[in-house]
Design an enzyme around this catalytic site. Sequence first.
Site, PDB file in Angstrom:
ATOM      1  N   CYS A 161       0.839  -1.200   0.000  1.00  0.00           N
ATOM      2  CA  CYS A 161       0.000   0.000   0.000  1.00  0.00           C
ATOM      3  C   CYS A 161       0.874   1.249   0.000  1.00  0.00           C
ATOM      4  O   CYS A 161       1.737   1.417   0.865  1.00  0.00           O
ATOM      5  CB  CYS A 161      -0.907  -0.001   1.217  1.00  0.00           C
ATOM      6  SG  CYS A 161      -1.846   1.535   1.411  1.00  0.00           S
ATOM      7  N   ILE A 162       0.644   2.133  -0.934  1.00  0.00           N
ATOM      8  CA  ILE A 162       1.479   3.322  -1.089  1.00  0.00           C
ATOM      9  C   ILE A 162       1.430   4.243   0.130  1.00  0.00           C
ATOM     10  O   ILE A 162       2.468   4.726   0.587  1.00  0.00           O
ATOM     11  CB  ILE A 162       1.129   4.096  -2.384  1.00  0.00           C
ATOM     12  CG1 ILE A 162       2.140   5.207  -2.629  1.00  0.00           C
ATOM     13  CG2 ILE A 162      -0.285   4.613  -2.357  1.00  0.00           C
ATOM     14  CD1 ILE A 162       2.049   5.831  -4.001  1.00  0.00           C
TER      15      ILE A 162
END
Length: 132
Positions: free
Chosen positions: A78-79
Site C-alpha cells: 500500500c502506497i
Amino acid sequence: MKFSILVNEGPYTHQSSDSALQFARAVLDKGHEIYRVFFYHDGVNNGTRLTVPPVDDRNLQKRWSELAAAHALDLVVCIAAAQRRGVLDEGEAKRHGKGEGAANIAPGFRISGLGQLIEMGIQSDRLVVFGD
C-alpha cells in the site's frame, strides 16, 4: 479456487506474516490460484529489502520474494502505508526528493494504492486477512 491475501502486520512483530506465507504455500501446493497478496498497515514492512535478520532467524522478506518469483505472484504494498514507514520504490523516492539509491522495495514487490485491495476482493473467491 482463487484466493487473495491481506497482510496487516510486520514480519517480526506478529505471527501474521509467517501464517500468511504458510497459507500461500499451502494454497499453491493444493493447485489453487493466488490473485494477489496485499500488504497494508505495518504489513508493508514485509516489502523492504533492508531487512537483515540474524543468521539463525527466518528472512520473511526473502521468502516472500522467492515465492513471488516461483509462482508469478503479485505482491502489492500500500502506497500510503509504505510512505509513512519509509518503504519506497524508485518512482516514489524520486517524487519525494529522497535522492538516488533511496528506494528500498524488495524484489517481487510493487507499490500501489487501495484500489488494488478492492479489486482483489472483487476478483477472488476468497479474501483471507492476516493480522488486525
